[in-house]
Scaffold this motif. Structure first.
Motif, PDB file in Angstrom:
ATOM      1  N   ALA A 104       0.853  -1.172  -0.014  1.00 43.38           N
ATOM      2  CA  ALA A 104      -0.096   0.083  -0.124  1.00 43.38           C
ATOM      3  C   ALA A 104       0.976   1.322   0.002  1.00 43.38           C
ATOM      4  O   ALA A 104       1.683   1.539   1.003  1.00 43.38           O
ATOM      5  N   LEU A 105       0.852   1.870  -1.028  1.00 42.51           N
ATOM      6  CA  LEU A 105       1.876   3.162  -1.310  1.00 42.51           C
ATOM      7  C   LEU A 105       1.272   4.146  -0.766  1.00 42.51           C
ATOM      8  O   LEU A 105      -0.085   4.634  -0.980  1.00 42.51           O
ATOM      9  N   VAL A 144       2.946  -1.094   4.420  1.00 50.04           N
ATOM     10  CA  VAL A 144       2.779   0.327   3.980  1.00 50.04           C
ATOM     11  C   VAL A 144       4.228   0.953   3.050  1.00 50.04           C
ATOM     12  O   VAL A 144       5.242   0.653   3.915  1.00 50.04           O
ATOM     13  N   VAL A 145       4.019   1.208   2.110  1.00 46.63           N
ATOM     14  CA  VAL A 145       5.275   1.670   1.392  1.00 46.63           C
ATOM     15  C   VAL A 145       5.137   3.229   1.242  1.00 46.63           C
ATOM     16  O   VAL A 145       4.406   3.735   0.335  1.00 46.63           O
ATOM     17  N   HIS A 160      11.033  11.174  10.961  1.00 47.50           N
ATOM     18  CA  HIS A 160       9.674  12.036  11.478  1.00 47.50           C
ATOM     19  C   HIS A 160       8.549  11.525  10.488  1.00 47.50           C
ATOM     20  O   HIS A 160       7.346  11.250  11.464  1.00 47.50           O
ATOM     21  N   ALA A 161       8.566  11.552   9.130  1.00 47.66           N
ATOM     22  CA  ALA A 161       7.431  11.262   8.427  1.00 47.66           C
ATOM     23  C   ALA A 161       6.929   9.759   8.712  1.00 47.66           C
ATOM     24  O   ALA A 161       5.746   9.476   8.547  1.00 47.66           O
ATOM     25  N   ARG A 162       8.110   9.001   8.796  1.00 48.53           N
ATOM     26  CA  ARG A 162       7.625   7.396   8.873  1.00 48.53           C
ATOM     27  C   ARG A 162       6.563   7.250  10.254  1.00 48.53           C
ATOM     28  O   ARG A 162       5.656   6.549  10.384  1.00 48.53           O
ATOM     29  N   ASP A 203       7.524  -0.172  11.989  1.00 47.01           N
ATOM     30  CA  ASP A 203       8.201  -1.205  11.459  1.00 47.01           C
ATOM     31  C   ASP A 203       7.554  -1.832  10.259  1.00 47.01           C
ATOM     32  O   ASP A 203       8.003  -2.823   9.306  1.00 47.01           O
ATOM     33  N   ASN A 204       6.160  -1.382   9.847  1.00 43.72           N
ATOM     34  CA  ASN A 204       5.353  -1.800   8.976  1.00 43.72           C
ATOM     35  C   ASN A 204       5.381  -0.778   7.820  1.00 43.72           C
ATOM     36  O   ASN A 204       4.583  -0.728   6.831  1.00 43.72           O
ATOM     37  N   VAL A 205       6.286   0.115   8.120  1.00 44.15           N
ATOM     38  CA  VAL A 205       6.228   1.376   6.977  1.00 44.15           C
ATOM     39  C   VAL A 205       7.782   1.153   6.385  1.00 44.15           C
ATOM     40  O   VAL A 205       8.691   1.456   6.842  1.00 44.15           O
ATOM     41  N   ILE A 206       7.804   0.863   4.966  1.00 48.35           N
ATOM     42  CA  ILE A 206       9.036   0.655   4.530  1.00 48.35           C
ATOM     43  C   ILE A 206       9.010   2.151   3.591  1.00 48.35           C
ATOM     44  O   ILE A 206       8.503   2.393   2.654  1.00 48.35           O
ATOM     45  N   LEU A 207      10.474   2.788   3.920  1.00 46.96           N
ATOM     46  CA  LEU A 207      10.698   4.143   2.888  1.00 46.96           C
ATOM     47  C   LEU A 207      11.429   3.599   1.906  1.00 46.96           C
ATOM     48  O   LEU A 207      12.247   3.079   1.766  1.00 46.96           O
TER      49      LEU A 207
END
Length: 202
Positions: free
Chosen positions: A115-116, A143-144, A158-160, A172-176
């Motif tokens: 999910a982008l 989430v990407v 900070h955005a993550r 940890d479920n958000v990949i930059l």
């Protein structure tokens, strides 16, 4: 690691998708996100093929389900129509929505959803709706956050955290990621490998 990536077909309706999906028995990984979030650029970065998915500066370009064969049937990458393009005709928006909803209802081999979201902005109401839907449907997802190169490293982190809080998920479920620098590519590929590899093979 992705060795080969080939375009299979663009489909405009679920009936055609079902017919096409019978041709492969491998897992599917789908890519979802709002218009102009950078889905095509992300797919090209992920597969290492600069022109695999057609990119455009015009939002709302992806209006079909685009299917890609990865590594000769190891998995199929499904590019969903972008959502939230306000300038599209109402009939077009409804058509894209039916196609996306229909896909999630019809797929029998979806292993994971990427999910982008755009790292520069707080997730939109439609982004939150997508995540809520995936939760409710019991669909595993990651989430990407795209376009990370637009922010400094401290601002990225900070955005993550802000994205994770807005979507009520763990950081940890958000990949930059960045399609410009390749940031996050290995991490996304590792996540895909994790979800498509049978437990007894790990």
């Amino acid at each position: 690691m992705i060795r080969t990536a080939e375009f299979i077909k663009s489909v405009a309706d679920i009936k055609t998708y079902k017919e096409e999906s019978l041709r492969f028995s491998c897992p599917e990984i789908c890519v979802a996100g709002r218009s102009n979030v950078g889905k095509s650029s992300f797919i090209n970065m992920l597969t290492g093929r600069k022109k695999l998915a057609k990119t455009s500066s015009t939002p709302g370009r992806t209006r079909l389900l685009n299917l890609f064969d990865i590594d000769g049937g190891r998995f199929v990458l499904v590019d969903l129509p972008g959502y939230g393009y306000a300038k599209a005709a109402k009939s077009e928006i409804e058509k894209w929505s039916r196609l996306t909803d229909g896909y999630f209802a019809a797929t029998e081999t979806l292993a994971h959803t990427l999910a982008l979201v755009d790292i520069r902005h707080e997730p939109t109401a439609l982004d939150k709706q997508m995540i809520a839907y995936l939760y409710a449907a019991g669909r595993p997802f990651t989430v990407v956050a795209t376009k990370a190169d637009k922010l400094s490293r401290p601002k990225q982190q900070h955005a993550r955290l802000a994205i994770a809080k807005a979507l009520k998920i763990g950081a940890d479920n958000v990949i930059l990621t960045s399609s410009e620098t390749g940031q996050g590519r290995d991490e996304v590929l590792a996540r895909i490998e994790q979800v498509i590899t049978p437990p007894n093979m790990m």
